[in-house]
Design an enzyme around this catalytic site. Structure first.
Site, PDB file in Angstrom:
ATOM      1  N   SER A 276      39.381  37.567   0.520  1.00 51.08           N
ATOM      2  CA  SER A 276      38.275  38.460   0.773  1.00 51.08           C
ATOM      3  C   SER A 276      36.865  37.588   0.731  1.00 51.08           C
ATOM      4  O   SER A 276      36.937  36.632  -0.274  1.00 51.08           O
ATOM      5  CB  SER A 276      38.382  39.413  -0.126  1.00 51.08           C
ATOM      6  OG  SER A 276      37.990  39.190  -1.386  1.00 51.08           O
ATOM      7  N   ASP A 277      36.002  37.918   1.458  1.00 55.11           N
ATOM      8  CA  ASP A 277      34.473  37.745   1.051  1.00 55.11           C
ATOM      9  C   ASP A 277      34.208  38.150  -0.353  1.00 55.11           C
ATOM     10  O   ASP A 277      35.017  39.251  -0.767  1.00 55.11           O
ATOM     11  CB  ASP A 277      33.530  38.085   2.363  1.00 55.11           C
ATOM     12  CG  ASP A 277      32.107  37.135   2.002  1.00 55.11           C
ATOM     13  OD1 ASP A 277      31.948  36.765   0.976  1.00 55.11           O
ATOM     14  OD2 ASP A 277      31.498  37.505   3.021  1.00 55.11           O
ATOM     15  N   TRP A 278      33.375  37.702  -1.181  1.00 56.32           N
ATOM     16  CA  TRP A 278      33.262  38.206  -2.365  1.00 56.32           C
ATOM     17  C   TRP A 278      32.625  39.706  -2.508  1.00 56.32           C
ATOM     18  O   TRP A 278      31.625  39.996  -2.125  1.00 56.32           O
ATOM     19  CB  TRP A 278      31.987  37.385  -2.978  1.00 56.32           C
ATOM     20  CG  TRP A 278      32.498  36.088  -3.726  1.00 56.32           C
ATOM     21  CD1 TRP A 278      32.432  35.648  -5.094  1.00 56.32           C
ATOM     22  CD2 TRP A 278      33.789  35.225  -3.305  1.00 56.32           C
ATOM     23  NE1 TRP A 278      33.084  34.581  -5.219  1.00 56.32           N
ATOM     24  CE2 TRP A 278      33.915  34.185  -4.186  1.00 56.32           C
ATOM     25  CE3 TRP A 278      34.369  34.901  -2.127  1.00 56.32           C
ATOM     26  CZ2 TRP A 278      34.919  33.299  -4.024  1.00 56.32           C
ATOM     27  CZ3 TRP A 278      35.400  33.976  -1.865  1.00 56.32           C
ATOM     28  CH2 TRP A 278      35.477  33.236  -2.999  1.00 56.32           C
TER      29      TRP A 278
END
Ligand SMILES: *[C@@H]1O[C@H](CO)[C@@H](O)[C@H](O)[C@H]1NC(C)=O
Ligand SMILES: *[C@@H]1O[C@H](CO)[C@@H](O)[C@H](O)[C@H]1NC(C)=O
Ligand SMILES: *[C@@H]1O[C@H](CO)[C@@H](O)[C@H](O)[C@H]1NC(C)=O
Ligand SMILES: *[C@@H]1O[C@H](CO)[C@@H](O)[C@H](O)[C@H]1NC(C)=O
Ligand SMILES: *[C@@H]1O[C@H](CO)[C@@H](O)[C@H](O)[C@H]1NC(C)=O
Ligand SMILES: *[C@@H]1O[C@H](CO)[C@@H](O)[C@H](O)[C@H]1NC(C)=O
Ligand SMILES: *[C@@H]1O[C@H](CO)[C@@H](O)[C@H](O)[C@H]1NC(C)=O
Ligand SMILES: *[C@@H]1O[C@H](CO)[C@@H](O)[C@H](O)[C@H]1NC(C)=O
Length: 783
Positions: A276-278
């Site tokens: 995932s992106d952060w």
């Protein structure tokens, strides 16, 4: 009663209107189950080793393998010392090891793409990867092909390569190879259609949650444009893919089963892991079933501080029967297979003690023991590469009366805030006035150990003939007082340095260089008939003063990295002959671009949870494809760039490599990472001869564009699309042959009914030239 039913009716029709408004793309179709890793394409042995590893793990350890934990890196997977597994260290980002000291700041993706130089782009990634490895980082969060650059205002376009899918595809392939040949994992991001920063994440307006923007797109455009370069990254073997913050057809990027299970893992045969992106994970088990393999940063929800959607929820889900343990095993296998494939289990360096400087996690609140190594200087001689690529990524746009290259001017004026050394520290965070712009901001930036400013490099250069170098680096001073303090007017040459900031988190608000750039150029040119303008930073920039006769030369110098001053001096004085080409279009004025970016003040204040929608109705007609389709004139076209020498193209020859190919790739052909194997087979070779007809050694970039028959390829088929390019260096008078191998995918369009790439039955036009609007050679392909 009556009144009541009116309200109900009103609510009903509002809902209908809303549904119509938001669902013209019909939502994102469900694609389940999530495909398992098979190791196909060369990872078979590594997969066996990963299976042995997974067999040793407890359920809690498996949950830990897919869930980030607080630690020294920007993303951390916990070590399991019992198994000699020291954990995984994930680090930003695409142009440098952001949070380290004694690491290099390389040229940004924008400069890399403007070089159109496969070898240099690969070298950039390999050297960068050697630095990540030297500091104990297993995964580079890069390269970037999302955003692709749908809108020139996109705040992160500079991290990636080009709005042209083909150019981005070739360069991401070189980048992934460069990184992984050094034994470091690439994480190609952001998947997919993260084309604007505004409302990329949900917001709260009057305590009401407003969802992130939804990028709504049809099946044809996603294949022909936005998915295209990701397929190249997969073909090069990218270990991982980062899913994006925003929604796609209404469904969040990190829980969209169509994009992750369907496009990536099924159609393109992806064998690695999706992270995932952060803070981009919006749910636990639903994201896992949709194809998400790793939650980052994971130990807590980055946005809300709540415990992780993964971690404990995975053990809970497996124990209560809502999540199959086989699914969790597949996630861990996808993470550990590239680890073994790249031999990261053998003598990988410990994490450099200097990392962790971002205070990303409350130090030293780490749950796990990470092994640290000494602070090492990993820069070696990488500066010479950075200097070279910085120059190679500089595009000469105008050069009247051979203003450049400079010889030995006795009196040199240097003007503009971009000429000066940094004045606000060595890690560019927010926009700043005085100080050169060598790279942009956000997670894609880096901590400089030094920067060579343009002014410093010019002074050093001019020392040898004792030139007078006079400078004003305060733009407000020039705006208010002109060049008042300059002695001996006008200087022989006035070098004006302008800049345009861009950073993750917001989009550009103007395409004109900042800090009163127009006034600075005009005040200088009013006095100085030999004014040379250099632009650093985000691109494209429109250039309102480009036809001013006193502006004799213009250079789009992009984001060269730490050697920026030396790179521009090499170009200005001709030590290096400019060979950069625009990887985007420069329009005559800002309003000529259809903006394709949503951020109106009414939207920003809206409490409608679904207010943020962006329909990709333009299809693939972005950048030059838009200007060509609508016959609009431009200031400088895609692919354009001048040299100090001249070149000529001749002798186009078309050789069919594979006669009578089937219209579509065989449905029984293997699906390798990158898709159906036959898509990557060369069907046609186009050969041309390029000659240096001038007096200096130099490099140029012959470019091949293909024109598919619109009758078959559909509405809004681009007039032409880049399908081949080659950087060629030639000494004066020298000629070379260039072969463009055209693969099946290069000559096909996406057939939405057949769900496959299809070769047209009609003829395909081919043109070869030095830019998208300088096409001297033409031919036709029938396959
Ligand atoms: C988005 O919706 C369009 C139109 O319904 C559909 O063709 C396309 O496959 C969808 N794509 C994704 C990724 O959901
Ligand atoms: C993945 O493999 C597991 C066995 O490990 C199996 O139960 C499951 O059905 C497979 N899933 C798919 C989509 O093939
Ligand atoms: C861990 O490393 C030690 C020392 O190299 C070795 O003796 C041991 O067998 C390894 N254990 C595993 C599980 O690989
Ligand atoms: C599961 O995830 C939710 C967030 O969706 C979080 O609030 C909760 O604490 C998590 N539970 C466990 C056991 O980790
Ligand atoms: C099982 O665990 C998951 C993950 O925490 C949770 O979302 C779900 O509600 C649980 N189901 C049952 C029936 O307890
Ligand atoms: C160009 O420079 C000359 C001085 O050499 C000046 O007279 C003229 O006005 C300038 N032109 C512009 C457009 O600034
Ligand atoms: C652009 O010009 C071409 C050739 O003159 C013409 O066929 C086409 O219709 C024009 N397109 C538009 C959108 O005006
Ligand atoms: C096509 O070009 C490649 C080199 O790029 C060459 O190996 C191959 O022999 C060529 N094939 C034909 C039929 O020209």
């Amino acid at each position: 009663m009556r009144y009541h039913s009116v309200i109900v009716w009103l609510a009903y029709t509002t809902a209908l209107v809303a549904a119509e408004k938001y669902s013209q793309y019909g939502g994102s179709p469900p694609v389940y189950p999530s495909p398992n890793i098979t190791g196909i394409g060369g990872w078979e042995d590594a997969l066996k080793r990963a299976k042995d590893f997974v067999n040793e793990l407890t359920l809690e350890e498996k949950a830990g393998m897919v869930t980030g934990t607080p630690g020294p890196c920007v993303g951390n997977i916990a070590p399991i010392s019992r198994l000699n597994f020291t954990g995984l260290c994930l680090q930003d980002g695409p142009l440098a090891l952001r949070q380290a000291i004694y690491a290099s700041i390389f040229s940004a993706g924008l400069s890399a793409s403007a070089s159109w130089d496969r070898a240099l782009v690969k070298e950039r990634s390999a050297l960068m990867a050697s630095e990540f490895k030297g500091k104990g980082s297993h995964v580079i969060l890069g390269p970037v092909v999302g955003p692709l650059g749908r809108s020139p205002f996109g705040g992160r376009n500079w991290e990636g390569f080009s709005p042209d899918a083909y150019l981005s595809g070739v360069l991401v392939e070189e980048s992934v190879k460069g990184i992984q040949e050094m034994g470091v994992q690439a994480c190609t991001k952001h998947f997919i259609m993260n084309e604007q920063e505004s409302q990329r994440n949900p917001s709260y307006v009057d305590n009401k949650r407003v969802e992130a923007i939804s990028s709504n797109i049809d099946d044809k455009t996603i294949h022909e444009t936005y998915l295209w370069p990701f397929a190249n990254a997969l073909r090069a073997g990218t270990a991982s893919i980062m899913c994006s913050y925003q929604r796609i057809n209404g469904s969040y990027g990190c829980q969209n089963s169509k994009t992750m299970n369907g496009l990536l893992k099924e159609e393109l045969g992806f064998q690695g892991y999706v992270m995932s992106d952060w803070g981009g994970t919006r749910a636990g088990i639903p994201s896992i079933l949709a194809g998400l393999d790793m939650n980052m940063p994971g130990g807590f929800d980055f946005a809300t501080g709540a415990p992780s959607h993964f971690g404990g929820n995975i053990t809970l889900g497996v124990n209560n029967g809502s999540l199959a343990i086989e699914k969790v095993d597949d996630m861990v296998l996808r993470i550990m297979t590239p680890y073994y494939y790249l031999k990261q289990d053998v003598d990988y360096p410990d994490i450099d003690e200097s990392t962790g400087g971002l205070n990303f996690f409350p130090v030293p609140n780490y749950q796990y023991q990470f092994s640290f190594g000494p602070v090492t200087d990993v820069r070696k001689d990488h500066a010479s590469h950075i200097r070279k690529l910085g120059a190679a990524g500089t595009v000469l746009l105008k050069n009247t009366n051979n203003a450049l290259p400079l010889k030995e001017p006795k009196n040199i004026g240097v003007f503009g805030n971009d000429a000066a050394d940094f004045t606000q520290g060595l890690i560019p965070s927010d926009n700043y006035d005085i100080g050169t712009l060598a790279v942009g901001g956000g997670s894609g930036t880096g901590r400089f150990t030094y920067v060579v400013s343009p002014l410093e490099a010019i002074k050093t250069k001019a020392e040898s003939w004792g030139a007078l170098v006079q400078y004003i680096t305060s733009n407000s001073f020039i705006r208010d007082h002109g060049l008042g303090s300059i002695y001996l007017k006008p200087p022989d040459v006035c070098l004006v340095f302008l800049k345009s900031w861009a950073a993750e988190g917001s989009d550009r608000s103007t395409l004109i260089a900042e800090w009163d750039s127009t006034a600075i150029v005009e005040k200088t040119a009013a006095l100085c008939p030999n004014t040379v303008v250099v632009l650093h930073g985000a691109s494209p920039n429109t250039l309102p003063w480009r036809d001013n006769a006193n502006v004799t030369a213009i250079l789009a110098a992009h984001m060269p990295g730490q050697e920026t001053g030396n790179s521009i001096v090499d170009i200005l004085w001709g030590t290096i002959n400019p060979s950069g080409k625009l990887p985007y279009t420069i329009a005559r004025q800002e309003s000529d671009y259809s903006k394709n970016l949503i951020n109106s003040p009414e939207l920003v204040g809206s409490t409608d949870p679904d207010a943020w929608q962006t329909d990709f109705t333009e299809g693939s007609l972005i950048d030059y494809k838009e200007f060509d389709y609508y016959n609009k004139s431009v200031a400088y076209e895609f692919g354009f760039g001048l040299s100090y020498t001249t070149f000529e193209l001749s002798d186009i020859k078309i050789d069919v490599v594979q006669a009578n190919p089937s219209r579509t790739p065989s449905s029984s052909a293997e699906i390798l990472p990158g898709g159906n194997r036959e898509l990557w087979e060369t069907l046609v070779n186009v050969t041309v001869t390029v000659k240096n007809t001038g007096k200096l050694t130099g490099a140029t970039v012959p470019q091949l564009y293909a024109s598919l028959p619109a009758a078959e390829a559909g509405d809004k088929t681009p007039v032409r699309s880049l399908r081949g390019f080659e950087k060629v260096e030639l000494s004066a008078g020298e000629s070379k042959g260039v072969v463009f191998g055209l693969m099946r995918r290069d000559l096909s369009f996406w057939d939405t009914v057949g769900q496959t790439w299809r070769l047209p039955a009609g003829k395909i036009g081919v043109s070869v030239g030095f830019s998208s609007r300088d096409l001297g050679l033409e031919g036709e392909i029938s396959v």
